[in-house]
Design an enzyme around this catalytic site. Sequence first.
Site, PDB file in Angstrom:
ATOM      1  NE  ARG A  34     -18.456  -1.372 -41.531  1.00 52.64           N
ATOM      2  CZ  ARG A  34     -17.700  -0.885 -41.062  1.00 52.64           C
ATOM      3  NH1 ARG A  34     -16.462  -1.144 -40.601  1.00 52.64           N
ATOM      4  NH2 ARG A  34     -17.523   0.515 -40.943  1.00 52.64           N
ATOM      5  CG  ASP A  83     -20.212   1.459 -35.492  1.00 51.98           C
ATOM      6  OD1 ASP A  83     -20.040   1.603 -36.536  1.00 51.98           O
ATOM      7  OD2 ASP A  83     -19.633   1.435 -34.482  1.00 51.98           O
TER       8      ASP A  83
HETATM    9  O1  CP3 Z   1     -23.128  -3.316 -43.486  1.00 47.48           O
HETATM   10  C1  CP3 Z   1     -22.826  -3.431 -42.486  1.00 47.48           C
HETATM   11  O2  CP3 Z   1     -21.821  -4.459 -42.289  1.00 47.48           O
HETATM   12  C2  CP3 Z   1     -23.572  -3.116 -41.266  1.00 47.48           C
HETATM   13  C3  CP3 Z   1     -23.401  -2.038 -40.370  1.00 47.48           C
HETATM   14  C4  CP3 Z   1     -22.056  -1.925 -39.664  1.00 47.48           C
HETATM   15  C5  CP3 Z   1     -21.288  -0.749 -39.668  1.00 47.48           C
HETATM   16  N1  CP3 Z   1     -20.352  -0.933 -38.912  1.00 47.48           N
HETATM   17  C6  CP3 Z   1     -21.620   0.516 -40.140  1.00 47.48           C
HETATM   18  C7  CP3 Z   1     -20.678   1.789 -40.358  1.00 47.48           C
HETATM   19  C8  CP3 Z   1     -21.050  -2.836 -39.140  1.00 47.48           C
HETATM   20  C9  CP3 Z   1     -21.112  -4.466 -39.013  1.00 47.48           C
HETATM   21  C10 CP3 Z   1     -20.060  -2.017 -38.604  1.00 47.48           C
HETATM   22  C11 CP3 Z   1     -19.019  -2.900 -37.590  1.00 47.48           C
HETATM   23  C12 CP3 Z   1     -17.830  -2.104 -36.905  1.00 47.48           C
HETATM   24  N2  CP3 Z   1     -17.923  -0.570 -36.769  1.00 47.48           N
HETATM   25  C13 CP3 Z   1     -16.674  -2.532 -37.028  1.00 47.48           C
HETATM   26  C14 CP3 Z   1     -16.224  -4.038 -37.039  1.00 47.48           C
HETATM   27  C15 CP3 Z   1     -16.097  -4.267 -38.452  1.00 47.48           C
HETATM   28  C16 CP3 Z   1     -14.784  -3.917 -39.005  1.00 47.48           C
HETATM   29  O3  CP3 Z   1     -14.860  -3.098 -40.227  1.00 47.48           O
HETATM   30  O4  CP3 Z   1     -13.733  -3.998 -38.502  1.00 47.48           O
HETATM   31  C17 CP3 Z   1     -15.827  -1.425 -36.375  1.00 47.48           C
HETATM   32  C18 CP3 Z   1     -14.232  -1.679 -36.118  1.00 47.48           C
HETATM   33  C19 CP3 Z   1     -16.631  -0.336 -36.363  1.00 47.48           C
HETATM   34  C20 CP3 Z   1     -16.344   0.843 -35.999  1.00 47.48           C
HETATM   35  C21 CP3 Z   1     -16.458   1.986 -37.003  1.00 47.48           C
HETATM   36  N3  CP3 Z   1     -17.609   2.535 -37.223  1.00 47.48           N
HETATM   37  C22 CP3 Z   1     -15.402   2.444 -37.652  1.00 47.48           C
HETATM   38  C23 CP3 Z   1     -13.728   2.271 -37.316  1.00 47.48           C
HETATM   39  C24 CP3 Z   1     -15.880   3.491 -38.595  1.00 47.48           C
HETATM   40  C25 CP3 Z   1     -15.402   4.291 -39.719  1.00 47.48           C
HETATM   41  C26 CP3 Z   1     -14.619   3.779 -40.554  1.00 47.48           C
HETATM   42  C27 CP3 Z   1     -15.478   2.867 -41.406  1.00 47.48           C
HETATM   43  O5  CP3 Z   1     -15.264   2.031 -41.668  1.00 47.48           O
HETATM   44  O6  CP3 Z   1     -16.326   3.501 -42.139  1.00 47.48           O
HETATM   45  C28 CP3 Z   1     -17.486   3.289 -38.370  1.00 47.48           C
HETATM   46  C29 CP3 Z   1     -18.322   3.973 -39.106  1.00 47.48           C
HETATM   47  C30 CP3 Z   1     -19.325   3.250 -39.871  1.00 47.48           C
HETATM   48  N4  CP3 Z   1     -19.922   2.131 -39.358  1.00 47.48           N
HETATM   49  C31 CP3 Z   1     -19.883   3.513 -41.149  1.00 47.48           C
HETATM   50  C32 CP3 Z   1     -20.947   2.692 -41.432  1.00 47.48           C
HETATM   51  C33 CP3 Z   1     -21.734   2.673 -42.821  1.00 47.48           C
HETATM   52  C34 CP3 Z   1     -19.615   4.869 -42.094  1.00 47.48           C
HETATM   53  C35 CP3 Z   1     -19.988   5.963 -41.218  1.00 47.48           C
HETATM   54  C36 CP3 Z   1     -20.398   7.059 -42.146  1.00 47.48           C
HETATM   55  O7  CP3 Z   1     -21.311   7.232 -42.650  1.00 47.48           O
HETATM   56  O8  CP3 Z   1     -19.581   8.161 -42.290  1.00 47.48           O
END
Ligand code: CP3
Length: 358
Positions: A34, A83
């Site tokens: 992330r 995502d």
């Molecule tokens: O930087 C990176 O790793 C690349 C991008 C990336 C995102 N999500 C961007 C994101 C990656 C590899 C993910 C994977 C992801 N997404 C997972 C697996 C990794 C983990 O953390 O367990 C999961 C479970 C998700 C589902 C998801 N997406 C959740 C639970 C959330 C909200 C909470 C959070 O962690 O931010 C997201 C949103 C998300 N995905 C954001 C980002 C930058 C934030 C959204 C925003 O801008 O409000």
Amino acid sequence: MSEEENLFPDLKNDLILKATRGENVSRVPVWVMRQAGRYLPEFRDLRVENEFFDVCRTPSLACEVTMMPIKKYDLDAAIIFSDILVIPQALGMQVEMQKGKGPVFPKPLLDATDIKLLNVDVDVKIELKYVLDAITLTRKTLDGKCPLIGFAGAPWTLMAYMIEGGGSKTYSKVKKCLYVDPESCKNLLSILTRVCIDFLVEQVKSGAQLLQVFDSHAGELSADMFNIFCLPYLKDIATSVKKRLGPNQSVPMIVFAKGSHYALKDLGESDYDVIALDWTMNIEDARRLCPHKTLMGNLDPCALYSSKEDIDTRVKKMIQMFGTSKYIANLGHGIYPDVDPDHMEAFVNAVHRHSQSL
Ligand code: CP3
């Protein structure tokens, strides 16, 4: 090397690729799960004007966000901004990113039989073309600075979101399905596995130089349920992606099955090259159970709240525990949004400094 690959700039930093093969490295490679995310003020600024999934769907924006941490820190890999939930979207489900809440599915699947609304024959080359285009653009923009990681969510974790409709404390809705209707669950998991395999293969053809499979909710399961509903699908993904790409096009694959202590031996015998550890996992156990694999991890993301001096001390200890070969430094899960970006820098720099002196 494939013809497509020749079109990309030469790679100047292959530390992470060397580490996946167990070759000698001049310093331990480091990246952070992330790393392209909300702790970065640049990202939050960009989000003021853009919806989360619009950023994912616009290759120029996804590329811009992927590059943000690369410009700022001395990282050894980039991960494409996207995502895991783009797969449920490609299957026809609606997903909203709600402020303060995270992902929400307005119409979750009622159970594992409720797949009539899913476009199970999805062609990822069409539905997820925007991710593939973002990968190609980003690989070019990186100009060989470091390798680009592509990724997908693992079938169990995706199914959990699709049935729970978002995050959950207990995962009781989706786990209920596993207990009352295992056969329908296996059917849904097989559908998701097929899509993951197609998607990961296409990501490599589009320019991804490593792949990571995120099974963030693996640890919700008991060992025997993991062996039925997670492990076979995870293993199939690595085996099939490598088979489809063949020896010349295959790339190293990382598996992150968070919380799956009991699975280390099995994952150590799978076709993944790298086993990612969360911060609760014992490094010595992992080395013993996965002797042929490269390990990745595993500093507690909360350790980045401590002082820069403490971060430095903890990183040194972590590298001493893992050793400097067959190792990729990372956190044990994604970086949290309220971490001070300077502490991210302290982490990255500490890895480089200590791994050169040890
Ligand atoms: O930087 C990176 O790793 C690349 C991008 C990336 C995102 N999500 C961007 C994101 C990656 C590899 C993910 C994977 C992801 N997404 C997972 C697996 C990794 C983990 O953390 O367990 C999961 C479970 C998700 C589902 C998801 N997406 C959740 C639970 C959330 C909200 C909470 C959070 O962690 O931010 C997201 C949103 C998300 N995905 C954001 C980002 C930058 C934030 C959204 C925003 O801008 O409000």
